[in-house]
Design a protein around this motif. Structure first.
Motif, short mmCIF file in Angstrom:
data_model
loop_
_atom_site.label_atom_id
_atom_site.label_comp_id
_atom_site.label_asym_id
_atom_site.label_seq_id
_atom_site.Cartn_x
_atom_site.Cartn_y
_atom_site.Cartn_z
N ASP A 203 0.82 -1.22 0.00
CA ASP A 203 0.00 0.00 0.00
C ASP A 203 0.85 1.26 0.00
O ASP A 203 0.34 2.36 -0.25
N CYS A 333 -6.37 9.57 1.06
CA CYS A 333 -4.99 9.57 0.56
C CYS A 333 -4.12 10.13 1.69
O CYS A 333 -4.22 11.33 2.01
N ARG A 358 -4.32 3.86 -6.58
CA ARG A 358 -2.97 3.37 -6.27
C ARG A 358 -2.14 3.18 -7.54
O ARG A 358 -1.01 3.66 -7.63
#
Length: 492
Positions: A203, A333, A358
């Motif tokens: 991530d 974000c 992403r």
């Protein structure tokens, strides 16, 4: 025989050196040493060889020019007699003096940058912080500066040696544009320990600080059809500038003692908002519980949040405020960095984006720079995983608390009537004043007294009370007290 006239046996071979782009084909016949001495003098005179520069060894330069070593030795001897260079034994031959030149004509700063005296006259431009950084001042109370003198040099060098020892040759090649696996894992663990964020290393996107994070996010938002990102008011001028550079509108949303007003956010109609919820810049307020719930409802209806977690680790008199990302992973974000923990010069930060953005962010990073430099990432990962960064943070908190207390005490004494905001955490204070005067005039007067700070109006879109944003992390208590006293003189 004068060895300065000697040359290579075969002058038909074109020779030259990368050093000063020397090419013996330009030399007159029989005058190699004189030609080389003149070229070296010219380079010293025009600044290509400043004082302290080390010249190539005579044997090395002779080999590159394909001349006898005596040619170079003779040229160096002439410059030594002139006083331009000197031999320093194992230190080599070094430039020690340059000819006195006429003072250059004053030029307008590059890019039309205003002189520092005009800093506060007009509305701040895109380069305002660059100009402010170079403005001379005895005491710098600019917000956003960490204690650069406390950078853990010994720990960094120790970690760097450890990292270099374990690297293979392949590790020096191009890497993953998302960042090194070691740092992405370390950041995921750091955020879990210190910010309550559960994230997989996949991530994490490593970026060149929060500034690049905002630029990449703005680029991706525009491509996705998002043209507005609401901002807190007051809020960071620098962050607003980065969004506007990406052609995004930034409607203001007022901030009160509970944080951003979600009702006003709804009224803007903006699909996204940039927030500093753990320690709002510049007011220092923490987003309250009810506001967080309102914000979660707004996000659940399709809103998108950009969370700038710029200095949440620096807190003194209150419990930690959880990151919004820890509760709203699908709608936030999240951007963080080590600029306030270690140093802005490292240019290392990270972004955690919702799944739908992403891949686009990774692509934007790839085509921006192919990824951050790997070695600083690996050293930082070592510091994070070894516990060294947490130890450094504990030391910073103690030092920053003393400096904050010194600033509050000085404000009480020297700025009667000033209201202090945001003292429980962070690296700066906001102070506001009663009265009808320009805080840019006050900041200009403070700079004339030798103290650098920022007017609150720089960070405000709507008009409000005059004020200053004062950083305390980078100055000693003595300097802080003197700086506030000088601001008091300017105010009076």
């Amino acid at each position: 025989m004068n060895r300065s006239n000697e040359g290579p046996a075969d002058r038909s071979i074109i020779s030259g050196s990368d050093f000063l782009q020397l090419n013996t084909e330009e030399a007159p016949p029989g005058g190699l040493a004189d030609w080389l001495a003149r070229r070296l003098r010219a380079a010293i005179a025009d600044g290509r060889l400043p004082v302290g520069s080390r010249l190539p060894a005579t044997r090395v330069l002779a080999g590159e020019l394909r001349v006898s070593r005596g040619v170079v030795t003779e040229a160096y001897r002439r410059l030594t007699e002139d006083g331009h260079i000197a031999g320093r034994g194992r230190g080599g031959t070094v430039v020690v003096a340059a000819p006195v030149a006429a003072a250059p004509h004053a030029r307008e700063p590059a890019g039309g940058r205003p002189p520092t005296g005009a800093l506060f006259v007009a509305a701040p431009g895109a380069d305002i912080f660059d100009v402010l950084r170079t403005a001379p001042a005895r005491i710098d109370l600019s917000p956003g500066l960490p204690d650069l003198a406390s950078f853990p040099r010994t720990a960094w060098l120790r970690a760097e040696r450890s990292v270099l020892t374990g690297l293979s040759a392949a590790d020096f090649g191009y890497g993953d544009p998302r960042g090194t696996p070691a740092l992405r894992l370390a950041v995921a663990n750091w955020l879990a320990r210190n910010r309550g964020i559960r994230a997989d290393p996949d991530d994490v996107l490593v970026v060149a600080g929060t500034a690049q994070a905002l630029g990449l996010i703005g680029q991706v938002f525009r491509a996705a059809g998002i043209h507005q990102v609401a901002v807190e008011d007051p809020g960071s001028l620098g962050a607003r500038q980065h969004l506007r550079h990406r052609a995004l509108d930034t409607p203001p949303v007022p901030v009160d003692p509970e944080g951003v007003r979600v009702d006003a956010l709804r009224a803007t109609g903006a699909p996204a908002v940039l927030l500093t919820p753990a320690h709002q810049f510049p007011t220092g307020v923490v987003l309250g519980g009810e506001r967080r719930r309102e914000l979660m409802r707004w996000a659940g209806e399709g809103g998108l949040i950009v969370e700038d977690d710029y200095d949440a680790e620096h807190r003194y008199d209150r419990p930690p405020a959880p990151a919004l990302r820890s509760m709203l992973a699908e709608h936030v974000c999240y951007a963080g960095s080590v600029s306030k923990l270690l140093a802005p010069a490292l240019r290392v930060g990270w972004v955690l984006a919702p799944p739908q953005y992403r891949d686009a962010l990774v692509a934007a990073k790839r085509f921006a720079d192919l990824g951050n430099a790997a070695l600083p990432q690996l050293v930082l990962a070592h510091l994070m995983e070894s516990g060294e960064l947490e130890r450094h943070l504990r030391q910073l908190r103690r030092r920053h608390r003393r400096r904050r207390d010194a600033m509050i005490g000085a404000i009480r004494t020297q700025l009667p009537g000033a209201v202090v905001h945001g003292a429980a955490a962070g690296l700066h204070l906001m102070v506001t004043f009663d009265g009808d005067f320009s805080d840019t005039d006050l900041a200009a007067a403070a700079l004339a007294h030798g103290v650098k700070t920022q007017p609150l109006s720089w960070h405000s879109i709507r008009p409000g009370r005059p004020g200053l944003v004062l950083g305390y992390a980078a100055s000693t208590p003595t300097a802080i007290a003197e700086g506030i006293a000088l601001i008091g003189e300017a105010l009076r």
